[in-house]
Design an enzyme around this catalytic site. Structure first.
Site, PDB file in Angstrom:
ATOM      1  N   CYS B  84      33.691  10.906  14.485  1.00  0.00           N
ATOM      2  CA  CYS B  84      35.128  11.179  14.595  1.00  0.00           C
ATOM      3  C   CYS B  84      35.496  12.521  13.965  1.00  0.00           C
ATOM      4  O   CYS B  84      35.222  13.571  14.545  1.00  0.00           O
ATOM      5  CB  CYS B  84      35.941  10.017  14.035  1.00  0.00           C
ATOM      6  SG  CYS B  84      37.669  10.088  14.523  1.00  0.00           S
ATOM      7  N   HIS B 179      33.442   5.131  15.816  1.00  0.00           N
ATOM      8  CA  HIS B 179      33.073   4.784  14.432  1.00  0.00           C
ATOM      9  C   HIS B 179      32.025   3.658  14.375  1.00  0.00           C
ATOM     10  O   HIS B 179      32.391   2.504  14.195  1.00  0.00           O
ATOM     11  CB  HIS B 179      34.313   4.317  13.668  1.00  0.00           C
ATOM     12  CG  HIS B 179      35.321   5.399  13.455  1.00  0.00           C
ATOM     13  ND1 HIS B 179      35.188   6.347  12.474  1.00  0.00           N
ATOM     14  CD2 HIS B 179      36.468   5.686  14.101  1.00  0.00           C
ATOM     15  CE1 HIS B 179      36.213   7.176  12.511  1.00  0.00           C
ATOM     16  NE2 HIS B 179      37.009   6.801  13.499  1.00  0.00           N
ATOM     17  N   GLU B 181      30.294   2.904  12.009  1.00  0.00           N
ATOM     18  CA  GLU B 181      30.303   2.358  10.640  1.00  0.00           C
ATOM     19  C   GLU B 181      31.333   1.243  10.459  1.00  0.00           C
ATOM     20  O   GLU B 181      31.322   0.560   9.444  1.00  0.00           O
ATOM     21  CB  GLU B 181      30.547   3.476   9.618  1.00  0.00           C
ATOM     22  CG  GLU B 181      31.964   4.051   9.567  1.00  0.00           C
ATOM     23  CD  GLU B 181      32.272   5.078  10.648  1.00  0.00           C
ATOM     24  OE1 GLU B 181      31.486   5.198  11.621  1.00  0.00           O
ATOM     25  OE2 GLU B 181      33.321   5.752  10.547  1.00  0.00           O
TER      26      GLU B 181
END
Lengths: 298, 197
Positions: B84, B179, B181
């Site tokens: 991002c 994302h 994560e």
């Protein structure tokens, strides 16, 4: 594009947005010019409102959401996210802010509450919400209503950090106390603090709030911001502290750097030099109980 | 082995957790360290630029003197992943918005980016994304996400969404508009770790 495969406004997306703000400073602004100064200083987002809390306190009267024209202009001026405040319980103000393109709504005690019984059902919105809290029960009730981010209430517009410190220590202490409790003990805690047991269990297991937790309400200097980070805040909101300071540009930049260097006193000393004086402020002890903003909401 | 996560701002803890889970799953050992100041990047074998606000991250990478260290790390050919805001920072060129804010980019990857290609927060979305290195789709979370508008010949496009490029790599560099994560699926982090081990 297959639209049915696109999911908007999920918990993951809302809480994810708040996670992107971690380690950052969110600044109150009332004009596009102020928003520009905040962005230039390195703010991760700006909070659009009609008047900074110190002026709301001084002027009295009913405080409502910012003029939509002003919110739109601020949105067009900066590239960082724009948040805006809605009155507690005023779901239509929140809908208007969402329609304008605000990236997060703060259901805020700084404005005059529109509903003295119910907060907004935040699960019904695509945009995420941030809400204030003074203790773990209040924080988890807001999360249960759909808040994607929590901030301490502190006492806005005072420049006195003591209430933010009190609320952050209260929340952190209550979370620490859950450590090692049996499930039945936690059920009793959930009943005492009037929070859903599922969220109490989740908090105990994570040993932190299930959503991002910022400090707010009285932060006025780089040292105040660093103090709140040391107490475990994920980031800091600065309201009147920037634009009521002697030199807003320098104060804004210094607070951003202080949040990144909160654990290094040598660097904090450098950052804090020559930035002019902070907002004059008002000691929380001298505020009559009925004028306290933090008691709005429950 | 040591993997650094730039920890100036953003969802740092989520990347640290995802890397540790991925390392556990493959039974390999590496230190995962967070980096806020200069002097640590050069001691890492791989680096992650997390999600966050790219304007803030860019400014502080310069103020803290970390930007040059990342350039050196790239010159040494070590793996670097940007998600991002991290993708924006990896790019050589931004769009009008990036220029307007005098945003500093690291300029490592030969590509031009659109800062908020998919709109504001209300337009943020999750979707199942096909990635060439995975056998089944990946639940990708896009938050005020950027996209890659244009890229040079050394850049390999890995994924498109709605005709926009959302994942690409250039040798040691991996850039993702979403994302990985934020979910428990470690397959994207595994792909990144394959560049290291």
């Amino acid at each position: 594009m297959e639209l049915e495969k696109l999911r908007h406004g999920t918990e993951l997306i809302k809480r994810g947005f708040a996670k992107m703000q971690k380690g950052g400073v969110i600044m109150d602004v009332t004009t596009p010019e102020q928003a520009k100064i905040a962005e230039e200083a390195g703010a991760v987002a700006v909070m659009a409102l009609q008047a900074v809390p110190a002026d709301i306190r001084k002027e009295g009267g009913v405080a409502r959401m910012a003029d939509p024209q002003m919110v739109a202009e601020i949105i067009n001026t900066v590239t960082i996210p724009v948040m805006a405040k809605a009155r507690i319980g005023h779901f239509v103000e929140a809908e208007i802010l969402q329609a304008l393109g605000a990236d997060m709504v703060d259901e805020s005690e700084v404005l005059t509450p529109a509903d003295n019984k119910y907060h907004i059902d935040k699960t019904q919105f695509t945009v995420p919400f941030v809400c204030g809290a003074r203790n773990l029960g209040e924080a988890l009730r807001r999360v249960n209503e759909g808040a994607a981010m929590i901030r301490t209430k502190g006492e806005a517009g005072t420049g006195d950090v003591s209430e933010a410190v009190k609320h952050m220590k209260q929340i952190m202490g209550e979370i620490r106390a859950l450590n090692g409790m049996t499930k039945e003990e936690m059920i009793a805690v959930a009943r005492d603090i009037e929070a859903p047991i599922e969220l109490v269990l989740e908090t105990a297991q994570m040993q932190r709030l299930p959503v991002v937790n910022f400090a707010a309400g009285g932060v006025a200097t780089p040292a105040d911001a660093a103090l709140m980070m040391r107490l475990g805040a994920d980031g800091v909101f600065v309201g009147s502290g920037i634009f009521k300071a002697e030199n807003p540009e320098k104060m804004a930049k210094a607070i951003v750097e202080a949040v990144n260097n909160y654990d290094n006193p040598e660097i904090l000393a450098q950052i804090s030099k020559g930035i002019g004086s902070g907002m004059k402020g008002i000691s929380v002890d001298t505020i009559p109980q009925e004028q306290a903003l933090q008691t709005r909401g429950w | 082995m040591r993997i650094g996560v730039i920890a100036i701002q953003g969802d740092v803890a989520e990347h640290v957790e995802a890397l540790k889970r991925a390392l556990d799953e493959r039974g390999q050992i590496a230190d995962v360290v967070t980096i806020k100041h200069k002097g640590i990047v050069s001691k890492c074998d791989a680096l992650v630029l997390p999600g966050g606000e790219s304007t803030t991250l860019g400014k502080l990478l310069i103020r803290e003197g970390i930007a040059d260290e990342i350039q050196d790390m790239n010159n040494a050919g070590k793996p670097i992943m940007g998600t991002c805001a991290g993708l924006i920072l990896l790019a050589k060129q931004g769009d009008e918005q990036v220029a307007k804010t005098h945003q500093h980019l690291l300029g490592l990857m030969d590509m031009q980016v659109n800062r908020n290609a998919f709109g504001r927060q209300r337009d943020s979305f999750e979707t199942e994304l096909e990635l060439p290195f995975l056998s089944s789709p990946y639940n990708a979370v896009f938050i005020r996400a950027p996209a890659i508008l244009d890229s040079g010949k050394d850049v390999t496009i890995l994924a498109r969404f709605d005709d926009m490029v959302v994942a690409a790599e250039q040798g040691n560099l991996l850039a993702l508009a979403f994302h990985p994560e934020l979910t428990l699926d470690t397959r994207v982090h595994q792909y990144f770790l394959n560049k290291l081990f």
